[in-house]
Design a protein around this motif. Structure first.
Motif, PDB file in Angstrom:
ATOM      1  N   SER A 179       0.847  -1.194   0.000  1.00  0.00           N
ATOM      2  CA  SER A 179       0.000   0.000   0.000  1.00  0.00           C
ATOM      3  C   SER A 179       0.879   1.238   0.000  1.00  0.00           C
ATOM      4  O   SER A 179       1.792   1.372   0.824  1.00  0.00           O
ATOM      5  N   GLY A 180       0.617   2.144  -0.938  1.00  0.00           N
ATOM      6  CA  GLY A 180       1.373   3.381  -1.018  1.00  0.00           C
ATOM      7  C   GLY A 180       1.006   4.333   0.102  1.00  0.00           C
ATOM      8  O   GLY A 180      -0.163   4.480   0.436  1.00  0.00           O
ATOM      9  N   VAL A 181       2.007   4.992   0.689  1.00  0.00           N
ATOM     10  CA  VAL A 181       1.761   5.977   1.740  1.00  0.00           C
ATOM     11  C   VAL A 181       2.373   7.338   1.419  1.00  0.00           C
ATOM     12  O   VAL A 181       2.001   8.337   1.998  1.00  0.00           O
ATOM     13  N   GLU A 182       3.302   7.378   0.493  1.00  0.00           N
ATOM     14  CA  GLU A 182       3.984   8.630   0.141  1.00  0.00           C
ATOM     15  C   GLU A 182       4.487   8.488  -1.292  1.00  0.00           C
ATOM     16  O   GLU A 182       4.882   7.404  -1.709  1.00  0.00           O
ATOM     17  N   ASN A 183       4.465   9.584  -2.042  1.00  0.00           N
ATOM     18  CA  ASN A 183       4.987   9.543  -3.402  1.00  0.00           C
ATOM     19  C   ASN A 183       6.489   9.260  -3.377  1.00  0.00           C
ATOM     20  O   ASN A 183       7.211   9.787  -2.541  1.00  0.00           O
ATOM     21  N   GLY A 184       6.952   8.414  -4.292  1.00  0.00           N
ATOM     22  CA  GLY A 184       8.367   8.100  -4.380  1.00  0.00           C
ATOM     23  C   GLY A 184       8.587   6.665  -4.819  1.00  0.00           C
ATOM     24  O   GLY A 184       7.653   5.974  -5.225  1.00  0.00           O
ATOM     25  N   SER A 185       9.823   6.216  -4.744  1.00  0.00           N
ATOM     26  CA  SER A 185      10.172   4.839  -5.130  1.00  0.00           C
ATOM     27  C   SER A 185      10.939   4.173  -4.004  1.00  0.00           C
ATOM     28  O   SER A 185      11.644   4.830  -3.246  1.00  0.00           O
ATOM     29  N   ALA A 186      10.786   2.861  -3.936  1.00  0.00           N
ATOM     30  CA  ALA A 186      11.502   2.083  -2.925  1.00  0.00           C
ATOM     31  C   ALA A 186      11.732   0.674  -3.462  1.00  0.00           C
ATOM     32  O   ALA A 186      10.976   0.186  -4.301  1.00  0.00           O
ATOM     33  N   VAL A 187      12.778   0.039  -2.967  1.00  0.00           N
ATOM     34  CA  VAL A 187      13.059  -1.349  -3.318  1.00  0.00           C
ATOM     35  C   VAL A 187      12.493  -2.219  -2.200  1.00  0.00           C
ATOM     36  O   VAL A 187      12.755  -1.999  -1.021  1.00  0.00           O
ATOM     37  N   ILE A 188      11.700  -3.211  -2.602  1.00  0.00           N
ATOM     38  CA  ILE A 188      11.106  -4.135  -1.634  1.00  0.00           C
ATOM     39  C   ILE A 188      11.671  -5.524  -1.918  1.00  0.00           C
ATOM     40  O   ILE A 188      11.644  -5.996  -3.056  1.00  0.00           O
ATOM     41  N   SER A 189      12.185  -6.136  -0.869  1.00  0.00           N
ATOM     42  CA  SER A 189      12.722  -7.502  -0.990  1.00  0.00           C
ATOM     43  C   SER A 189      11.786  -8.456  -0.276  1.00  0.00           C
ATOM     44  O   SER A 189      11.260  -8.143   0.790  1.00  0.00           O
ATOM     45  N   ALA A 190      11.576  -9.620  -0.857  1.00  0.00           N
ATOM     46  CA  ALA A 190      10.710 -10.638  -0.263  1.00  0.00           C
ATOM     47  C   ALA A 190      11.553 -11.796   0.234  1.00  0.00           C
ATOM     48  O   ALA A 190      12.516 -12.208  -0.417  1.00  0.00           O
ATOM     49  N   TYR A 191      11.172 -12.318   1.388  1.00  0.00           N
ATOM     50  CA  TYR A 191      11.870 -13.444   2.008  1.00  0.00           C
ATOM     51  C   TYR A 191      10.857 -14.476   2.469  1.00  0.00           C
ATOM     52  O   TYR A 191       9.713 -14.142   2.781  1.00  0.00           O
ATOM     53  N   THR A 192      11.273 -15.703   2.560  1.00  0.00           N
ATOM     54  CA  THR A 192      10.417 -16.752   3.106  1.00  0.00           C
ATOM     55  C   THR A 192      10.369 -16.595   4.615  1.00  0.00           C
ATOM     56  O   THR A 192      11.167 -15.854   5.207  1.00  0.00           O
ATOM     57  N   ALA A 193       9.454 -17.310   5.259  1.00  0.00           N
ATOM     58  CA  ALA A 193       9.318 -17.246   6.714  1.00  0.00           C
ATOM     59  C   ALA A 193      10.601 -17.657   7.419  1.00  0.00           C
ATOM     60  O   ALA A 193      10.916 -17.170   8.496  1.00  0.00           O
ATOM     61  N   SER A 194      11.388 -18.520   6.776  1.00  0.00           N
ATOM     62  CA  SER A 194      12.638 -18.966   7.391  1.00  0.00           C
ATOM     63  C   SER A 194      13.803 -18.048   7.056  1.00  0.00           C
ATOM     64  O   SER A 194      14.932 -18.311   7.445  1.00  0.00           O
ATOM     65  N   GLY A 195      13.514 -16.957   6.318  1.00  0.00           N
ATOM     66  CA  GLY A 195      14.564 -15.985   6.024  1.00  0.00           C
ATOM     67  C   GLY A 195      15.222 -16.152   4.679  1.00  0.00           C
ATOM     68  O   GLY A 195      16.152 -15.427   4.352  1.00  0.00           O
ATOM     69  N   GLY A 196      14.781 -17.081   3.884  1.00  0.00           N
ATOM     70  CA  GLY A 196      15.365 -17.285   2.561  1.00  0.00           C
ATOM     71  C   GLY A 196      14.899 -16.228   1.574  1.00  0.00           C
ATOM     72  O   GLY A 196      13.734 -15.864   1.536  1.00  0.00           O
TER      73      GLY A 196
END
Length: 188
Positions: free
Chosen positions: A13-30
């Motif tokens: 969900s966007g909260v502020e104009n701009g760009s960001a990098v989002i990284s996804a990980y598994t529950a175990s941290g992978g």
């Protein structure tokens, strides 16, 4: 400042104009993946509460005969339309200037305004300039109490009293010429 939030379910969900990098990980941290998210369209928030500024604009419209203005492009005409406005930064009304989410300018020269500027005009505390010249504005309400004003044009606005703009310390230009309804005794 955060550009976006990510819920536990993975909803971004966007909260502020701009760009960001989002990284996804598994529950175990992978590590799974990285993605750049760009958020646009989040309204800029001003320093003055939007509901207060919108109410002042509505009062201005109603107290000066907005329905009969010469140019009323994009101004709401029904209560439902007024209630749908939530952010000052989304306003695109004829004659209204907005900077950084606050109303900073009202320009209505030769536009058929007829009435008094409402008392609630003082709630537009970031207002820097107004032009109500060549209309029928008999009173400026509390306009003269807005310290941020830099220019005020009331030429031939048909004022019936002479407002005192002494509280407007930053005022650079004041034009009240041709207001013949002001009694001569008002001028020392």
């Amino acid at each position: 400042l955060a550009v976006a939030t990510v819920s536990n379910a993975g909803l971004v969900s966007g909260v502020e104009n701009g760009s960001a990098v989002i990284s996804a990980y598994t529950a175990s941290g992978g590590y799974i993946a990285t993605s750049t998210v760009t958020v646009t369209g989040v309204p800029a928030e001003g320093q003055i509460d939007d509901a207060i500024e919108i109410a002042a604009l509505k009062d201005l419209y109603n107290s000066t005969g907005g329905l009969t203005w010469t140019n009323k492009t994009n101004w709401p005409t029904t209560e439902q339309e007024w209630q749908s406005i939530q952010f000052v930064s989304d306003i695109d009304f004829y004659g209204v200037g907005v900077t950084d989410g606050d109303v900073t300018e009202l320009t209505f020269a030769v536009n058929g305004l007829n009435g008094s500027i409402p008392q609630s005009i003082q709630n537009l505390q970031k207002l820097e300039g107004v032009n109500f010249s060549y209309n029928h504005v008999v009173s400026v309400g509390t306009l003269n109490q807005i310290s941020s004003l830099k220019y005020v044009y009331l030429r031939d606005a048909q004022l019936s009293t002479l407002p005192d703009f002494g509280a407007c310390q930053g005022l650079l230009n004041l034009d009240m010429a041709l207001n013949t309804a002001i009694p001569a005794a008002a001028f020392p």
